[in-house]
Design an enzyme around this catalytic site. Structure first.
Site, PDB file in Angstrom:
ATOM      1  N   GLY A   1      35.647  62.834  70.505  1.00 44.12           N
ATOM      2  CA  GLY A   1      35.343  61.879  69.435  1.00 44.12           C
ATOM      3  C   GLY A   1      36.121  60.605  69.672  1.00 44.12           C
TER       4      GLY A   1
ATOM      5  N   GLY B   1      40.287  59.107  66.523  1.00 47.37           N
ATOM      6  CA  GLY B   1      40.440  59.868  67.769  1.00 47.37           C
ATOM      7  C   GLY B   1      41.160  59.055  68.839  1.00 47.37           C
TER       8      GLY B   1
ATOM      9  CG  ASN C   1      36.364  61.077  55.852  1.00 51.23           C
ATOM     10  OD1 ASN C   1      37.486  61.247  55.394  1.00 51.23           O
ATOM     11  ND2 ASN C   1      35.904  59.892  56.190  1.00 51.23           N
TER      12      ASN C   1
ATOM     13  CE  LYS D   1      41.138  60.491  53.380  1.00 53.53           C
ATOM     14  NZ  LYS D   1      40.655  60.934  54.668  1.00 53.53           N
TER      15      LYS D   1
ATOM     16  CG  ASN E   1      37.018  59.700  50.962  1.00 56.19           C
ATOM     17  OD1 ASN E   1      37.621  58.641  50.997  1.00 56.19           O
ATOM     18  ND2 ASN E   1      37.168  60.633  51.890  1.00 56.19           N
TER      19      ASN E   1
ATOM     20  CG  ASN F   1      38.199  49.985  49.290  1.00 60.39           C
ATOM     21  OD1 ASN F   1      36.998  50.122  49.499  1.00 60.39           O
ATOM     22  ND2 ASN F   1      39.111  50.648  49.980  1.00 60.39           N
TER      23      ASN F   1
ATOM     24  CB  SER G   1      35.012  54.870  56.181  1.00 54.72           C
ATOM     25  OG  SER G   1      34.926  55.836  55.147  1.00 54.72           O
TER      26      SER G   1
ATOM     27  CD  GLU H   1      32.142  61.235  57.876  1.00 52.59           C
ATOM     28  OE1 GLU H   1      32.513  62.045  58.734  1.00 52.59           O
ATOM     29  OE2 GLU H   1      32.926  60.422  57.340  1.00 52.59           O
TER      30      GLU H   1
END
Length: 305
Positions: A9, A14, A105, A184, A188, A202, A252, A264
């Site tokens: 990754g 990564g 995530n 987390k 998110n 944000n 993200s 995601e």
């Protein structure tokens, strides 16, 4: 002789780990998707780490998943939706007792990976470090954070935590890693989707405090119901603190949508809404948020699962 760190990754986290481990003199190998990516990487001469305006090139060896060398330790740093297939591609190379560090995530991908490789030890990680890529094979260290690691099935910490310390990777072994992952996930879910729907950084969520507070109340209810009361504690205060602390940043998920990339969603909002359904919990604002986000993604021609 240190065990080699294989990194699968080549995204921002990564490559951030790979460069710091290599800089500390530890053996690192980057696993690339296919021979074409490997050739492109080799042409670049390695990975470049940009920290406090200073660039350093680290000549980390690269290989593809079909290389024959066994893997004893693997940092899996791909997106949650790619994790299971990525591990399946290198499963035949895993040495007996191999250790996998899962840097995904949300929730859901960790169990899918562990089911794929029952012979390996899977260690979940939750990170607040900030990094982004400003070019191919370049990573910018954007914000110092922390990484929690843990293994719900085996609470004994691994011996290689010393190598993280030597590499300047701030970390802590947690015997309550699931609590960290749920916390987390809730953070998110409270921030990322709203930044996409309101198309803002944000900090822009300070204009939508009622919406944030309502979501935090429902997410806290979900965490309590899922046996994670510690993850629910003072959730709204922490969400507000994160919004302030990262006011200038794009989440993200916002970055993914802006760049036409898959999000995601399934491992964040999707996972939360499925957990609520399993517990027969009515969370109307959370469910509505998921539907609004799905509609937005579909309008943009992006995957909505």
């Amino acid at each position: 002789m240190s065990t080699t760190w294989h990194v699968l990754g080549a995204g921002s986290l990564g490559t951030l780990w790979a460069t710091r481990l290599a800089r500390a003199g530890l053996p690192v190998r980057l696993i690339l998707r296919d021979p074409a990516r490997l050739r492109a990487y080799q042409a670049a001469g390695g990975l470049t780490l940009v920290e406090q305006g200073q660039s350093s090139l680290l000549e980390i060896p690269g290989e593809t998943s079909t290389s024959s060398t066994p893997i004893q330790r693997l940092l899996l740093a791909c997106k949650a939706y790619d994790a299971e297939a990525a591990v399946a591609s290198i499963a035949p190379r895993l040495a007996p007792g191999a250790e996998l560090i899962l840097l995904q995530n949300g929730l859901g991908s960790q169990d899918a990976v562990a089911a794929r490789v029952p012979q390996a030890r899977c260690i979940a990680a939750s990170s607040t470090e900030g990094a982004f890529r400003d070019g191919d094979w370049r990573v910018v260290f954007a914000g110092h954070g922390y990484t929690w690691l843990g293994d719900s099935g085996h609470p004994t910490p691994p011996i290689w935590l010393d190598e993280l310390a030597a590499s300047g990777i701030p970390h802590e072994w947690s015997t309550q890693i699931l609590t960290r992952l749920w916390r987390k996930l809730a953070l998110n879910c409270a921030i990322n989707p709203l930044t996409v729907l309101h198309d803002c950084r944000n900090g822009g969520l300070q204009q939508h405090q009622c919406e944030v507070a309502t979501l935090c109340a429902e997410l806290s209810e979900l965490l309590q119901c899922c046996g994670q009361p510690a993850a629910a504690q003072n959730l709204q205060q922490e969400v507000e603190r994160v919004i302030l602390a990262t006011a200038a940043n794009y989440s993200s998920m916002h970055q993914d949508v802006s760049n036409g990339r898959r999000t995601e969603i399934s491992y964040l909002l999707g996972y939360a809404c499925e957990a609520a359904a399993r517990h027969r919990l009515q969370l109307p604002h959370l469910q509505q948020l998921q539907q609004r986000l799905v509609n937005q993604l579909q309008q943009r021609g992006l995957p909505s699962a």
